[in-house]
Design an enzyme around this catalytic site. Sequence first.
Site, short mmCIF file in Angstrom:
data_model
loop_
_atom_site.label_atom_id
_atom_site.label_comp_id
_atom_site.label_asym_id
_atom_site.label_seq_id
_atom_site.Cartn_x
_atom_site.Cartn_y
_atom_site.Cartn_z
N GLY A 139 30.53 62.04 41.39
CA GLY A 139 29.49 61.03 41.62
C GLY A 139 28.08 61.58 41.62
N ILE A 141 26.76 64.12 43.00
CA ILE A 141 26.56 65.58 43.05
C ILE A 141 26.23 66.11 41.66
CG2 ILE A 141 27.58 67.82 43.60
CD1 ILE A 141 29.53 66.39 45.44
N ASP A 206 42.73 60.78 39.17
CA ASP A 206 41.26 60.78 39.15
C ASP A 206 40.74 62.22 39.29
OD1 ASP A 206 38.57 59.17 39.63
OD2 ASP A 206 38.71 60.67 41.23
N LYS A 210 38.75 64.75 36.46
CA LYS A 210 37.51 65.48 36.76
C LYS A 210 37.72 66.99 36.56
CE LYS A 210 36.08 61.90 39.99
NZ LYS A 210 36.24 61.40 41.38
N1 LIG Z 1 32.75 53.41 42.15
C1 LIG Z 1 32.49 54.70 42.23
O1 LIG Z 1 32.27 55.22 43.30
C2 LIG Z 1 32.46 55.54 40.99
C3 LIG Z 1 32.04 56.87 41.09
C4 LIG Z 1 31.99 57.66 39.95
C5 LIG Z 1 32.37 57.12 38.74
N2 LIG Z 1 32.79 55.84 38.67
C6 LIG Z 1 33.17 55.30 37.36
O2 LIG Z 1 32.25 54.28 37.00
C7 LIG Z 1 32.89 53.31 36.22
C8 LIG Z 1 32.69 51.95 36.88
O3 LIG Z 1 33.25 51.99 38.16
P1 LIG Z 1 33.02 50.83 39.22
O4 LIG Z 1 33.44 51.37 40.52
O5 LIG Z 1 31.69 50.23 39.07
O6 LIG Z 1 34.15 49.81 38.74
P2 LIG Z 1 34.17 48.24 38.97
O7 LIG Z 1 35.58 47.81 38.75
O8 LIG Z 1 33.50 47.86 40.22
O9 LIG Z 1 33.27 47.72 37.78
C9 LIG Z 1 33.66 47.66 36.44
C10 LIG Z 1 33.14 46.35 35.90
O10 LIG Z 1 33.33 46.34 34.49
C11 LIG Z 1 33.77 45.07 34.13
N3 LIG Z 1 34.50 45.14 32.88
C12 LIG Z 1 35.70 45.70 32.67
N4 LIG Z 1 36.06 45.52 31.39
C13 LIG Z 1 35.08 44.82 30.80
C14 LIG Z 1 34.87 44.33 29.50
N5 LIG Z 1 35.80 44.48 28.54
N6 LIG Z 1 33.72 43.67 29.22
C15 LIG Z 1 32.80 43.49 30.17
N7 LIG Z 1 32.93 43.94 31.45
C16 LIG Z 1 34.07 44.59 31.74
C17 LIG Z 1 34.64 44.61 35.27
O11 LIG Z 1 34.75 43.20 35.29
C18 LIG Z 1 33.88 45.15 36.48
O12 LIG Z 1 32.95 44.21 36.97
C19 LIG Z 1 34.33 53.77 36.09
O13 LIG Z 1 34.51 54.51 34.91
C20 LIG Z 1 34.51 54.67 37.30
O14 LIG Z 1 35.53 55.62 37.14
C21 LIG Z 1 32.83 55.04 39.76
N1 LIG Z 2 37.79 56.89 43.15
C1 LIG Z 2 36.91 58.02 43.15
C2 LIG Z 2 35.49 57.66 42.90
C3 LIG Z 2 35.20 57.54 41.46
O1 LIG Z 2 35.22 58.81 40.88
C4 LIG Z 2 36.96 58.73 44.49
O2 LIG Z 2 37.60 58.27 45.41
O3 LIG Z 2 36.36 59.78 44.59
NA NA Z 3 28.15 64.32 39.33
#
Ligand SMILES: NC(=O)c1ccc[n+]([C@@H]2O[C@H](COP(=O)([O-])OP(=O)(O)OC[C@H]3O[C@@H](n4cnc5c(N)ncnc54)[C@H](O)[C@@H]3O)[C@@H](O)[C@H]2O)c1
Ligand SMILES: N[C@@H](CCO)C(=O)O
Ligand code: NA
Length: 437
Positions: A139, A141, A206, A210
Amino acid sequence: MALSPGTHPPLRVAVLGCGVVGTEVVRRLVTEGDELAARAGARLELVGVAVRSLDVERDPVVDRALLTTDAESLVEKADVVVELMGGIEPARTLVLRAVEHGASVVTANKALLAQDGPALYDAADAAGVDLYFEAAVAGAIPIVRPVRESLAGDTVLRVLGIVNGTTNYVLDSMTTEGLGLEEAVTEAQALGYAEADPTADVEGYDAAAKAAILASLAFHTRVALADVDRVGITALTADDVTWAGRTGHVLKLLAVAERARTAEGRDGVLVRVQPTLVPSDHPLAGVRQAFNAVFVEAEAAGELMFYGRGAGGAPTASAVLGDLVSVVRHRVLGGKGPVESSHADLPVLDGGEARSRYQVRLEVDDRPGVLARVAAELAAQDVSIEAVRQVLQAGDDPAATLVITTHTAPERALRATVDAVSALDVVRRVVSVLPVL
Ligand SMILES: NC(=O)c1ccc[n+]([C@@H]2O[C@H](COP(=O)([O-])OP(=O)(O)OC[C@H]3O[C@@H](n4cnc5c(N)ncnc54)[C@H](O)[C@@H]3O)[C@@H](O)[C@H]2O)c1
Ligand SMILES: N[C@@H](CCO)C(=O)O
Ligand code: NA
């Protein structure tokens, strides 16, 4: 000559996905527009946000007029595409389409990178655009950029750390509140750390994605999710956590990527995710709740440590926005960021080549000669014992728990030892086998 944001035409930014991270990225694009323009050298004009449904209630910071369900058309009119949908498809197709249309891409999608990173890199390189992904690992970091750029002149020997916040939260709750695994996962879900389906986190996928990304960058070698030796936390019990504490350790799900040499002298890399006993006085033992921490050991730099929030909308958006400013700077000033570096092409070694100390916990008959027979099996595999602890179990049938800590041994020898020990008639059960950091 560098252009000021006043003179460079605005760059069109498309955001794909408006969930936890997407919403926070839009928020900062809207509220910090002037500051971001000054830093990047051009205004970042948000031209659209791709969503699945237009009817969902959203944070008012997201202008409804920018929402579209037609992500394919959106990517074709952007200079930079920010992919925050997650998953493999349609994210993969959309990223490739964006690149083919000459857009740079910023993504947080570790699953996609760990599966298809090389294809995405190749496409971006061919098109001469950037592919940035700081948010995909730990994230907020900064770890992708330090490994990919700051350490480009050094030789990284090992990267290890806690890269999944959900499992760290779960293990921390089990350790400090005495919760069972299921209870702790339920608590993590209630607090928004774990998803409704926690499989990717608790089974270690996950963290493994990473680890694959970090290993690829650190060792200039292509490492995919399938190359990672992965054990999640689902088999851990409250008893494992208690025994960890009794022996001066804390249980953590660690990702480890390291250079290694086989007994036959073959160089390669080992990439693993597994529950590990961390000595209580080690800095990783103090990483609590949903925090992440990554250690990097490099030949010239020595030890480096990175710590912070590995998840959450705002922290992850910080990493996404940092990438966005970087790729826009390249657009404004010319040039591009690093391409894939995979020239070392080291083989990914089998997990059996790993060397570690181990703690083996056994339930055995409490009678004369048992310890000697168990010790003989370790000796037969040349696995040396560092410490043994025995606790007698109450009851009519005399039984004992034996906790054996070994000196550093090859995992292959340890596995053979465990098989031999479990076949002894005096051994009732091999309760757990855990590596010790
Ligand atoms: N949440 C975290 O803490 C975090 C941290 C690091 C990385 N990530 C990464 O970030 C990305 C997003 O994560 P998030 O937590 O926001 O997920 P989330 O599920 O909250 O958001 C994803 C959004 O994308 C939308 N979506 C999915 N398919 C779609 C499509 N075909 N067209 C349009 N919209 C679509 C979903 O409806 C949802 O609203 C992921 O790859 C996740 O691994 C998340
Ligand atoms: N699901 C992950 C966050 C997105 O990388 C976690 O718990 O660290
Ligand atoms: Na990072």
